[in-house]
Design a protein around this motif. Sequence first.
Motif, PDB file in Angstrom:
ATOM      1  N   LYS A  10       0.843  -1.190   0.000  1.00  0.00           N
ATOM      2  CA  LYS A  10       0.000   0.000   0.000  1.00  0.00           C
ATOM      3  C   LYS A  10       0.877   1.239   0.000  1.00  0.00           C
ATOM      4  O   LYS A  10       1.854   1.332   0.761  1.00  0.00           O
ATOM      5  CB  LYS A  10      -0.906   0.004   1.239  1.00  0.00           C
ATOM      6  CG  LYS A  10      -1.728   1.272   1.422  1.00  0.00           C
ATOM      7  CD  LYS A  10      -2.782   1.418   0.338  1.00  0.00           C
ATOM      8  CE  LYS A  10      -3.649   2.651   0.559  1.00  0.00           C
ATOM      9  NZ  LYS A  10      -4.642   2.839  -0.530  1.00  0.00           N
ATOM     10  N   SER A  11       0.541   2.203  -0.834  1.00  0.00           N
ATOM     11  CA  SER A  11       1.252   3.479  -0.862  1.00  0.00           C
ATOM     12  C   SER A  11       0.249   4.614  -1.017  1.00  0.00           C
ATOM     13  O   SER A  11      -0.901   4.393  -1.426  1.00  0.00           O
ATOM     14  CB  SER A  11       2.269   3.508  -2.016  1.00  0.00           C
ATOM     15  OG  SER A  11       1.608   3.360  -3.255  1.00  0.00           O
ATOM     16  N   TYR A  12       0.687   5.807  -0.665  1.00  0.00           N
ATOM     17  CA  TYR A  12      -0.140   7.002  -0.794  1.00  0.00           C
ATOM     18  C   TYR A  12       0.607   8.034  -1.623  1.00  0.00           C
ATOM     19  O   TYR A  12       1.838   8.150  -1.537  1.00  0.00           O
ATOM     20  CB  TYR A  12      -0.468   7.585   0.580  1.00  0.00           C
ATOM     21  CG  TYR A  12      -1.367   6.708   1.426  1.00  0.00           C
ATOM     22  CD1 TYR A  12      -2.733   6.664   1.207  1.00  0.00           C
ATOM     23  CD2 TYR A  12      -0.836   5.916   2.438  1.00  0.00           C
ATOM     24  CE1 TYR A  12      -3.560   5.860   1.978  1.00  0.00           C
ATOM     25  CE2 TYR A  12      -1.647   5.109   3.216  1.00  0.00           C
ATOM     26  CZ  TYR A  12      -3.011   5.084   2.983  1.00  0.00           C
ATOM     27  OH  TYR A  12      -3.827   4.283   3.741  1.00  0.00           O
ATOM     28  N   THR A  13      -0.149   8.786  -2.411  1.00  0.00           N
ATOM     29  CA  THR A  13       0.430   9.839  -3.237  1.00  0.00           C
ATOM     30  C   THR A  13       0.020  11.197  -2.696  1.00  0.00           C
ATOM     31  O   THR A  13      -1.157  11.433  -2.402  1.00  0.00           O
ATOM     32  CB  THR A  13      -0.033   9.702  -4.699  1.00  0.00           C
ATOM     33  OG1 THR A  13       0.343   8.417  -5.198  1.00  0.00           O
ATOM     34  CG2 THR A  13       0.607  10.778  -5.570  1.00  0.00           C
ATOM     35  N   SER A  14       0.981  12.071  -2.526  1.00  0.00           N
ATOM     36  CA  SER A  14       0.725  13.431  -2.049  1.00  0.00           C
ATOM     37  C   SER A  14       1.533  14.404  -2.888  1.00  0.00           C
ATOM     38  O   SER A  14       2.194  14.014  -3.868  1.00  0.00           O
ATOM     39  CB  SER A  14       1.120  13.553  -0.571  1.00  0.00           C
ATOM     40  OG  SER A  14       2.517  13.397  -0.429  1.00  0.00           O
ATOM     41  N   GLY A  15       1.500  15.653  -2.500  1.00  0.00           N
ATOM     42  CA  GLY A  15       2.263  16.663  -3.213  1.00  0.00           C
ATOM     43  C   GLY A  15       3.752  16.432  -3.135  1.00  0.00           C
ATOM     44  O   GLY A  15       4.519  16.928  -3.982  1.00  0.00           O
ATOM     45  N   GLN A  16       4.184  15.653  -2.140  1.00  0.00           N
ATOM     46  CA  GLN A  16       5.605  15.353  -1.977  1.00  0.00           C
ATOM     47  C   GLN A  16       6.017  14.086  -2.731  1.00  0.00           C
ATOM     48  O   GLN A  16       7.172  13.684  -2.702  1.00  0.00           O
ATOM     49  CB  GLN A  16       5.948  15.185  -0.495  1.00  0.00           C
ATOM     50  CG  GLN A  16       5.985  16.489   0.297  1.00  0.00           C
ATOM     51  CD  GLN A  16       4.605  17.074   0.509  1.00  0.00           C
ATOM     52  OE1 GLN A  16       3.658  16.358   0.843  1.00  0.00           O
ATOM     53  NE2 GLN A  16       4.475  18.383   0.289  1.00  0.00           N
ATOM     54  N   GLY A  17       5.041  13.440  -3.407  1.00  0.00           N
ATOM     55  CA  GLY A  17       5.349  12.242  -4.166  1.00  0.00           C
ATOM     56  C   GLY A  17       4.666  11.017  -3.592  1.00  0.00           C
ATOM     57  O   GLY A  17       3.663  11.119  -2.878  1.00  0.00           O
ATOM     58  N   VAL A  18       5.195   9.846  -3.887  1.00  0.00           N
ATOM     59  CA  VAL A  18       4.606   8.578  -3.460  1.00  0.00           C
ATOM     60  C   VAL A  18       5.304   8.095  -2.187  1.00  0.00           C
ATOM     61  O   VAL A  18       6.527   8.020  -2.125  1.00  0.00           O
ATOM     62  CB  VAL A  18       4.730   7.506  -4.559  1.00  0.00           C
ATOM     63  CG1 VAL A  18       4.177   6.178  -4.066  1.00  0.00           C
ATOM     64  CG2 VAL A  18       4.001   7.947  -5.815  1.00  0.00           C
ATOM     65  N   THR A  19       4.487   7.763  -1.170  1.00  0.00           N
ATOM     66  CA  THR A  19       5.014   7.221   0.078  1.00  0.00           C
ATOM     67  C   THR A  19       4.569   5.781   0.236  1.00  0.00           C
ATOM     68  O   THR A  19       3.370   5.489   0.274  1.00  0.00           O
ATOM     69  CB  THR A  19       4.520   8.033   1.288  1.00  0.00           C
ATOM     70  OG1 THR A  19       4.930   9.395   1.149  1.00  0.00           O
ATOM     71  CG2 THR A  19       5.087   7.467   2.589  1.00  0.00           C
ATOM     72  N   SER A  20       5.522   4.870   0.295  1.00  0.00           N
ATOM     73  CA  SER A  20       5.215   3.455   0.484  1.00  0.00           C
ATOM     74  C   SER A  20       4.982   3.183   1.970  1.00  0.00           C
ATOM     75  O   SER A  20       5.826   3.508   2.806  1.00  0.00           O
ATOM     76  CB  SER A  20       6.366   2.595  -0.039  1.00  0.00           C
ATOM     77  OG  SER A  20       6.105   1.226   0.203  1.00  0.00           O
ATOM     78  N   VAL A  21       3.830   2.600   2.304  1.00  0.00           N
ATOM     79  CA  VAL A  21       3.476   2.334   3.706  1.00  0.00           C
ATOM     80  C   VAL A  21       3.628   0.855   4.041  1.00  0.00           C
ATOM     81  O   VAL A  21       4.159   0.498   5.093  1.00  0.00           O
ATOM     82  CB  VAL A  21       2.039   2.807   4.006  1.00  0.00           C
ATOM     83  CG1 VAL A  21       1.685   2.558   5.474  1.00  0.00           C
ATOM     84  CG2 VAL A  21       1.873   4.275   3.665  1.00  0.00           C
ATOM     85  N   LEU A  22       3.166  -0.013   3.161  1.00  0.00           N
ATOM     86  CA  LEU A  22       3.267  -1.455   3.363  1.00  0.00           C
ATOM     87  C   LEU A  22       3.914  -2.087   2.141  1.00  0.00           C
ATOM     88  O   LEU A  22       3.607  -1.715   1.007  1.00  0.00           O
ATOM     89  CB  LEU A  22       1.880  -2.073   3.589  1.00  0.00           C
ATOM     90  CG  LEU A  22       1.119  -1.605   4.834  1.00  0.00           C
ATOM     91  CD1 LEU A  22      -0.309  -2.116   4.796  1.00  0.00           C
ATOM     92  CD2 LEU A  22       1.824  -2.060   6.106  1.00  0.00           C
TER      93      LEU A  22
END
Length: 218
Positions: A10-22
């Motif tokens: 699972k990852s999230y996309t924000s203004g800072q880019g893609v953050t991998s969570v799991l």
Amino acid sequence: MVLKITDVSKSYTSGQGVTSVLQGVSLTLEAGSSLALTGDSGSGKSTLLHLAAALDSFDSGEITIEGAPLSGLNEAGRAALRQQAVSIVFQQFNLIPSLSVGSNLSLHARLGRRRDRAWEDRLIDRLGLSNLLDRYPDQLSGGQQQRVAIGRAMALRPALLLADEPTGNLDETASEAVMGLMLELLRDSGAALFLVTHSDSIANQLDRRLHLKQGQIA
């Protein structure tokens, strides 16, 4: 197998880019067993629990609950799953302020059309809520509110109980009492418990424990 998580990312996309969570998380949980997931803040513990609750979608892999794959469910299907097979106990209790204790306790079971008054009466007795049914959440202590939250979750007789830091807002004495009651009720119901916690003492009370570090099982 009540819960099976296979290679989930699972990852999230924000203004800072893609953050991998799991990243490729896998685990299994059988009926009547309990599993504690520990890990530092930000390690992805609550994210994984929310995925198991069908509250969010995952990028890859698969999660099945009683053999039903979550990836194949639409929003209505996910909601139906939560009404029939899955209950959640949150750290913040999430009781409805305008409803009495009695109405809060029966809410989930009534929504799922699974209300069993004999089981509900048993929960009320075991949780020590008999004299509190006409009160409202703001008239209760933290420990009392959490007991109501556990009763509401267990009234459904879920196959899977998910708990996110369920005693995080309680002192040590209240925490031990609440955990003891939860585990006792789980033994009676045969439900599986997947619990997220930062507490070693709580994790050690469960059948198994896993540790999540930077989105992976360590």
